[in-house]
Design a protein around this motif. Sequence first.
Motif, PDB file in Angstrom:
ATOM      1  N   LEU A   1      11.722  34.702  62.243  1.00 37.69           N
ATOM      2  CA  LEU A   1      10.342  34.555  61.825  1.00 37.69           C
ATOM      3  C   LEU A   1       9.832  35.873  61.239  1.00 37.69           C
ATOM      4  N   GLY A   2       9.391  35.866  60.001  1.00 39.70           N
ATOM      5  CA  GLY A   2       8.801  37.054  59.411  1.00 39.70           C
ATOM      6  C   GLY A   2       7.355  37.210  59.879  1.00 39.70           C
ATOM      7  N   LEU A   3       6.950  38.428  60.190  1.00 37.32           N
ATOM      8  CA  LEU A   3       5.556  38.728  60.534  1.00 37.32           C
ATOM      9  C   LEU A   3       5.000  39.614  59.429  1.00 37.32           C
ATOM     10  N   PHE A   4       4.191  39.008  58.567  1.00 41.06           N
ATOM     11  CA  PHE A   4       3.687  39.683  57.365  1.00 41.06           C
ATOM     12  C   PHE A   4       2.171  39.735  57.465  1.00 41.06           C
ATOM     13  N   SER A   5       1.679  40.807  58.078  1.00 43.17           N
ATOM     14  CA  SER A   5       0.249  40.896  58.336  1.00 43.17           C
ATOM     15  C   SER A   5      -0.170  42.342  58.508  1.00 43.17           C
TER      16      SER A   5
ATOM     17  N   GLN B   1      16.902  37.884  56.116  1.00 43.77           N
ATOM     18  CA  GLN B   1      17.249  36.466  56.198  1.00 43.77           C
ATOM     19  C   GLN B   1      16.161  35.675  56.935  1.00 43.77           C
ATOM     20  N   ILE B   2      14.926  35.924  56.497  1.00 42.55           N
ATOM     21  CA  ILE B   2      13.760  35.264  57.075  1.00 42.55           C
ATOM     22  C   ILE B   2      13.801  33.776  56.742  1.00 42.55           C
ATOM     23  N   THR B   3      13.686  32.928  57.765  1.00 36.91           N
ATOM     24  CA  THR B   3      13.716  31.478  57.579  1.00 36.91           C
ATOM     25  C   THR B   3      12.334  30.848  57.721  1.00 36.91           C
ATOM     26  N   SER B   4      11.425  31.544  58.413  1.00 35.55           N
ATOM     27  CA  SER B   4      10.046  31.080  58.594  1.00 35.55           C
ATOM     28  C   SER B   4       9.159  32.326  58.589  1.00 35.55           C
ATOM     29  N   ILE B   5       7.851  32.143  58.366  1.00 31.97           N
ATOM     30  CA  ILE B   5       7.011  33.330  58.239  1.00 31.97           C
ATOM     31  C   ILE B   5       5.594  33.079  58.745  1.00 31.97           C
ATOM     32  N   MET B   6       5.066  34.077  59.453  1.00 31.39           N
ATOM     33  CA  MET B   6       3.657  34.134  59.823  1.00 31.39           C
ATOM     34  C   MET B   6       3.017  35.138  58.887  1.00 31.39           C
ATOM     35  N   ILE B   7       1.949  34.728  58.195  1.00 32.66           N
ATOM     36  CA  ILE B   7       1.390  35.564  57.146  1.00 32.66           C
ATOM     37  C   ILE B   7      -0.123  35.611  57.281  1.00 32.66           C
TER      38      ILE B   7
END
Length: 627
Positions: free
Chosen positions: A117-121, A161-167
């Motif tokens: 899970l990517g954390l993009f914040s 290899q991010i498969t899902s992301i919180m943005i």
Amino acid sequence: MSHPILDSHWSRFLGPNPPDPHQYKYIPHDRPVFESPFGPFPPSPEDLNIHELCFPPNNPLPEDYPLIINAVTQEVVTLHQFYARACALARVFRHDGPNPLNLRKSPVDDREDGEILGLFSRNHIHYPSIVHACWRAELVFGGISPASTPYELWWVLRKMQITSIMIHESLVGILKEGLKLGTGDKDDLPLKLVLDPKKVVVLSEDPSLDTVGGYRTIESLVRQGMRMQERRRRRTMLGGSRLAYLFQSSGTSGLPKAMMITHANGYHSGIQTLTTAVQGARFMGMEPFATPIVTLGVIPMYHSYGMILWNLRVNLLRNTTILLPKWDLELALQSIQKYKVTALPLVPPLIRQLAQSPLTEKYDLSSVLGAVSGAAYLPPDVAYQLAQKLPQGKDMPIPSGYGLSEAASIASPTTPGIFGLEPAMPGSIGYLLPGMEGRVVDPDTLRDVKKGEKGELWARGAVVTPGYFKDAKATSDIFTEPGWLRTGDLVMRDECDRIHYLDRLKEMIKVKGLQVAATEVEDTLLQHPDNLVQDACVAGVDNGRGDGSLFVRAWVVLTDAGKRVGEAGVTGKLEEWVKNRLSRHKWLTGGIEVVDEIPRTPSGKMLRRQMRDKYHARLKAEGRAKL
């Protein structure tokens, strides 16, 4: 799980038979491998999960208190609310539960594929509870800089290899632009884009929203998780040597890479300076952590420094964070006065602003018990300047800790006198932190150098990354010998086993075969007695002769005093100052240029390469124009 490190008492950070801070005397030696005066890490269970260290399952929560306060909106998250949110989100994130997001099992290491899970914040009051939900659900995540351009984001999504992301909702446009670049099938880089567009979750500033732009919100997942039953585990949470999260390298030497951090790496980084704090309090005859801590929260949460401060220590001690979503000098000062902030973890550019701003005279800073610098080199003059404005005074300059994304915490100044240690003044990054070993090695011959000689710092300890994610070549570059991390930093180990930071090896400037440390020239410019320079950047530039030698060039930001003198006058004064203070090969043969600002990463690292490349591009363009 019952283990001493899960007890609620501060003694858990010491382990059995810790060195007595009064009786034990550290004896420096000449052996190549030297160690921390604080001794080893306290023992821990083999499979310990970071969340379980912070919230042991058999320990009741302490009395509730404000854990995070947003300085802008005044929104408050208490410790009990934080825990409830983390548990609710973890129920949603678990791959072996109802799993409304269709998340897969995460990889144990980089030999496996799985959910990341990517954390993009940017910094957000609920970011840490999302991090703890991931750990509780055994969901690997990757922290991504909110300053990323669409191309940089696209690159990091592939490297991690991010498969899902919180943005964060303000960054949705960046993600959409990045996705337009495709999967990468047309280039020869091995890692392609694997993000599932259906697995995007938005962190919104409006908690009432269930969707933003067609994507589910974090708040909607929290509400769903609150209604779900806790699914029983067949075992305790797994951690230990398993992958916990990925860090984005700073990118100062090219596009960012992704480094692996295990649960053991993470929680050992989290407790290191708690060990030194306990021993320091014992040395001064005080009860450790007897007084609640109030911390100004400005360090980026995605960064290794911020990870320690805001995520790895939740519930390990009582600490209220006053969160600034973005840096605002006056709001920071107002917050220190209003909330009686006791701790200021900062980076060098912010320390310089505070040290030089007249706004500090308007506010009461008497509550501050200490400030500390990290993430980048802190010039000694700035360490003294800010200390003069705080209760600690000029005799207690701001200490600067040392670590890397690859090993978040390696060395730091200590409480003066503890273990018979000599003080570590500005210019020194202090002594090795608990559990760490070090060597100083010639980067060319790979042989250990003698004490007092320059060399590359190599570090070994439980905080050291196992390597870069799915990048064996990059991993082998930093581990010439198994277990020993090559930091890439030029240091000197003195007679007391203190470490003195000199420069990044890749940023050393070679002039006619002689090495010039950019930081030494920068410090000299900043120390001009007329206070002409507010900030300075030094790098080696092409001398035009093709002989491999470079010119030393400086870019400076002027103070008000410097502006009154004028650019021509400042240039002359600085050149004369450098010639009087430094050897000939360190003189500014590449010239001095006045600029409005020096570019830096969000964590404060100076982007010398960017300044140098911009200068070379300008020279090339001027050359073409003359033709």
